[in-house]
Design an enzyme around this catalytic site. Structure first.
Site, PDB file in Angstrom:
ATOM      1  N   GLY A 221       0.815  -1.217   0.000  1.00 28.56           N
ATOM      2  CA  GLY A 221       0.000   0.000   0.000  1.00 28.56           C
ATOM      3  C   GLY A 221       0.838   1.251   0.000  1.00 28.56           C
TER       4      GLY A 221
ATOM      5  N   ILE B 160       1.537   3.456   2.436  1.00 28.88           N
ATOM      6  CA  ILE B 160       2.436   3.814   3.533  1.00 28.88           C
ATOM      7  C   ILE B 160       3.815   3.157   3.383  1.00 28.88           C
ATOM      8  CG2 ILE B 160       2.790   3.646   6.042  1.00 28.88           C
ATOM      9  CD1 ILE B 160      -0.156   4.592   6.309  1.00 28.88           C
TER      10      ILE B 160
ATOM     11  N   GLU C 183       7.019 -10.383   3.619  1.00 26.50           N
ATOM     12  CA  GLU C 183       5.986 -11.200   2.996  1.00 26.50           C
ATOM     13  C   GLU C 183       5.925 -10.834   1.504  1.00 26.50           C
ATOM     14  OE1 GLU C 183       2.349 -11.128   5.227  1.00 26.50           O
ATOM     15  OE2 GLU C 183       1.296 -10.413   3.452  1.00 26.50           O
TER      16      GLU C 183
HETATM   17  N1  COA Z   1     -13.829   3.914  10.851  1.00 25.38           N
HETATM   18  C1  COA Z   1     -14.537   4.025   9.714  1.00 25.38           C
HETATM   19  N2  COA Z   1     -13.987   3.887   8.480  1.00 25.38           N
HETATM   20  C2  COA Z   1     -12.686   3.640   8.405  1.00 25.38           C
HETATM   21  C3  COA Z   1     -11.877   3.509   9.551  1.00 25.38           C
HETATM   22  C4  COA Z   1     -12.502   3.655  10.808  1.00 25.38           C
HETATM   23  N3  COA Z   1     -11.788   3.554  11.937  1.00 25.38           N
HETATM   24  N4  COA Z   1     -10.605   3.256   9.161  1.00 25.38           N
HETATM   25  C5  COA Z   1     -10.617   3.215   7.825  1.00 25.38           C
HETATM   26  N5  COA Z   1     -11.856   3.454   7.370  1.00 25.38           N
HETATM   27  C6  COA Z   1     -12.269   3.514   5.957  1.00 25.38           C
HETATM   28  C7  COA Z   1     -11.596   4.685   5.267  1.00 25.38           C
HETATM   29  O1  COA Z   1     -12.364   5.865   5.366  1.00 25.38           O
HETATM   30  C8  COA Z   1     -11.521   4.227   3.847  1.00 25.38           C
HETATM   31  O2  COA Z   1     -12.810   4.360   3.250  1.00 25.38           O
HETATM   32  P1  COA Z   1     -12.977   4.737   1.705  1.00 25.38           P
HETATM   33  O3  COA Z   1     -12.352   3.573   0.976  1.00 25.38           O
HETATM   34  O4  COA Z   1     -14.460   4.837   1.557  1.00 25.38           O
HETATM   35  O5  COA Z   1     -12.233   6.006   1.547  1.00 25.38           O
HETATM   36  C9  COA Z   1     -11.280   2.733   3.990  1.00 25.38           C
HETATM   37  O6  COA Z   1     -11.747   2.382   5.283  1.00 25.38           O
HETATM   38  C10 COA Z   1      -9.811   2.335   3.857  1.00 25.38           C
HETATM   39  O7  COA Z   1      -9.026   3.035   4.793  1.00 25.38           O
HETATM   40  P2  COA Z   1      -7.476   3.237   4.534  1.00 25.38           P
HETATM   41  O8  COA Z   1      -6.887   3.898   5.726  1.00 25.38           O
HETATM   42  O9  COA Z   1      -7.255   3.914   3.207  1.00 25.38           O
HETATM   43  O10 COA Z   1      -7.006   1.743   4.438  1.00 25.38           O
HETATM   44  P3  COA Z   1      -5.854   1.093   3.584  1.00 25.38           P
HETATM   45  O11 COA Z   1      -6.304   0.852   2.204  1.00 25.38           O
HETATM   46  O12 COA Z   1      -4.585   1.850   3.794  1.00 25.38           O
HETATM   47  O13 COA Z   1      -5.760  -0.332   4.296  1.00 25.38           O
HETATM   48  C11 COA Z   1      -5.732  -1.832   6.186  1.00 25.38           C
HETATM   49  C12 COA Z   1      -5.502  -0.404   5.684  1.00 25.38           C
HETATM   50  C13 COA Z   1      -5.494  -1.807   7.669  1.00 25.38           C
HETATM   51  C14 COA Z   1      -7.118  -2.313   5.875  1.00 25.38           C
HETATM   52  C15 COA Z   1      -4.712  -2.781   5.500  1.00 25.38           C
HETATM   53  O14 COA Z   1      -3.421  -2.310   5.700  1.00 25.38           O
HETATM   54  C16 COA Z   1      -4.792  -4.201   6.034  1.00 25.38           C
HETATM   55  O15 COA Z   1      -5.525  -4.973   5.491  1.00 25.38           O
HETATM   56  N6  COA Z   1      -4.058  -4.537   7.114  1.00 25.38           N
HETATM   57  C17 COA Z   1      -4.173  -5.844   7.778  1.00 25.38           C
HETATM   58  C18 COA Z   1      -3.328  -6.917   7.142  1.00 25.38           C
HETATM   59  C19 COA Z   1      -1.874  -6.604   7.135  1.00 25.38           C
HETATM   60  O16 COA Z   1      -1.349  -5.871   7.939  1.00 25.38           O
HETATM   61  N7  COA Z   1      -1.154  -7.180   6.222  1.00 25.38           N
HETATM   62  C20 COA Z   1       0.277  -6.914   6.171  1.00 25.38           C
HETATM   63  C21 COA Z   1       1.009  -7.733   5.276  1.00 25.38           C
HETATM   64  S1  COA Z   1       0.648  -7.341   3.523  1.00 25.38           S
END
Ligand code: COA
Length: 432
Positions: free
Chosen positions: A216, A218, A237
């Site tokens: 992603g 970050i 990974e």
């Molecule tokens: N409450 C409500 N909505 C939320 C929220 C919260 N606390 N946090 C995020 N959202 C919503 C955002 O508004 C956004 O919505 P949109 O798509 O309508 O704009 C959506 O969720 C995605 O948020 P974002 O911060 O952009 O997420 P991301 O795409 O950067 O993904 C994770 C973040 C955590 C989902 C992702 O990193 C993940 O799956 N992590 C777990 C697995 C992992 O760590 N794998 C690592 C090895 S690859």
């Protein structure tokens, strides 16, 4: 053994190959861009011949027609991670989600989720008759080793990645040749908050550290701030284009890695064609099954392992929800906990979990007194170490409950610090 003879005898069309799948079979397919679009298309054409066939994979990105509820009685999807493409199907209830740590998934194929058919996409054979799993070794290599039937799509676009990443043509049940480009999404562009998070993360990384990066914006934002670092290593990974740029800049050398010195270790890849060209026949990259890359006791043998992954919500005790937004299954566990635990084992290790402090145009704080109703804890408060938002770094390890809450409130969005402080006072019955 004349492997060319074996290869030619096994050659068939995709339409014929998928007829080997029988009703009731469990079919395991590759991850993300590693899933064969050609064999999935053929399965879709043939779907009426199947009843109760289950497709299992961790990430549906390329082909998603099997997520159609209208064909669920023929092809049912069981996700090991939820992507943007499968989110609706899982939350509407016509697809399933099976939570698991990534490194343990291959164990499923031996018990609980026995595999009948492995559908693989591999490189062209080398002069010894071995094909590389290329960008998706992960759980699919084990699946092909356990499955009685292996349907192989040989694709010249699949890079010949090295490492523990090969299958001999004699182990394939049938072979379909089709040269199609791999899915190659361009790197995402970080926004202001993500760049600030990247900068904070980079401040936690020293020369010679070994990195694991999730997927992603970050991770790429972090890499952008590492251009002046020296001798960084990678045991991860997955990785994407940002790593290639830092190898070419001489920043990532893996020279100081104590485990697999000189080598980038990974289990899957997703990025642009530049990334896929980089790994092709490159001895600097060793692709391994996820049982090797993500096992905390193996990854943790890397000294100074710094792991960087993202999350959705953190409560004042440091419990981390990374896969759900309330009741909604938004993504999956993936390798997050594998690497949080690996870095805890690593001498000098650090586990970083990142998130912007707010979402929905600053109307919702992601640091909260309590996780949303229905949210699940991905990383527990005993596992959590460093949380990073655009407002700074909260080090939670070995802190009291009150101190971890205080530290977290300091990196919350200023707009929400007042109400979080009030929640602190109510919860702990003391002054901030
Ligand atoms: N409450 C409500 N909505 C939320 C929220 C919260 N606390 N946090 C995020 N959202 C919503 C955002 O508004 C956004 O919505 P949109 O798509 O309508 O704009 C959506 O969720 C995605 O948020 P974002 O911060 O952009 O997420 P991301 O795409 O950067 O993904 C994770 C973040 C955590 C989902 C992702 O990193 C993940 O799956 N992590 C777990 C697995 C992992 O760590 N794998 C690592 C090895 S690859």
């Amino acid at each position: 053994m004349d492997w060319k003879k074996i290869y030619n005898e096994k050659l068939t069309t995709a339409d014929e190959a998928v007829k080997l799948i029988k009703s009731g079979n469990r079919v395991v397919t590759g991850l993300g861009a590693g899933e064969s679009p050609v064999l999935i298309d053929a399965m879709m054409k043939n779907h009426k011949a199947y009843k109760g066939v289950e497709i299992v994979n961790i990430l549906s990105l390329v082909k998603t027609e099997y997520l159609d509820p209208a064909i669920d009685e023929h092809l049912h999807y069981n996700a090991l991670f939820v992507s943007a493409k499968s989110r609706h199907a899982v939350n509407e209830g016509y697809a399933d989600y099976t939570p698991s740590f990534f490194y343990r998934m291959p164990q499923m194929w031996e018990k609980d989720l026995l595999v009948d058919v492995a559908v693989i996409q591999v490189s062209a054979p080398d002069r010894h008759g071995f094909c590389s799993y290329g960008i998706s070794v992960d759980y699919i290599k084990h699946a092909a080793e356990k499955a009685p039937i292996v349907l192989a799509h040989v694709n010249k676009s699949m890079p010949r990645a090295l490492g523990d990443a090969f299958i001999h043509v004699s182990h394939m049940t049938c072979i379909v040749e089709a040269d199609v480009p791999l899915l190659a999404p361009p790197p995402p562009a970080p926004n202001e908050a993500e760049l600030a998070i990247g900068k904070h993360c980079a401040s936690l990384i020293n020369d010679g550290d070994c990195l694991q990066l999730g997927f992603g914006t970050i991770p790429d934002a972090v890499l952008a701030f590492l251009k002046d670092h020296k001798d960084l290593g990678i045991h991860t990974e997955m990785f994407s284009d940002g790593v290639v740029d830092l190898v070419h800049a001489g920043v990532i050398t893996c020279a100081r890695k104590n485990l697999n010195p000189g080598k980038i270790i990974a289990t899957f890849l997703l990025g642009s064609q530049k990334l896929y060209d980089f790994v092709d026949d490159n001895p600097m990259v060793a692709m391994h099954p996820v049982t090797y890359t993500n096992d905390p006791y193996i990854a943790g043998q890397n000294d100074n392992l710094v792991t960087i992954n993202s999350c959705i919500q953190v409560d004042l005790l440091g419990q981390v929800a990374s896969e759900t937004i309330g009741m909604t299954q938004f993504s999956g566990v993936g390798g997050q906990v594998d690497f949080v635990r690996a870095s805890a084992i690593s001498k000098g290790g650090r586990a970083i979990l990142t998130m912007p402090s707010t979402t929905k145009s600053d109307t919702i704080s992601k640091i909260v007194p309590f996780l949303d109703e229905g949210a699940v804890v991905t990383t527990s408060r005993c596992d959590v170490h460093l949380i990073v938002t655009e407002y700074g770094i909260a080090d939670l390890r070995n802190k009291t409950c009150k101190d971890r809450a205080r530290t977290l409130i300091r990196i919350a969005h200023p707009k929400f610090r007042g109400e979080l402080t009030a929640a602190f006072k109510q919860r702990f019955n003391c002054e901030f």
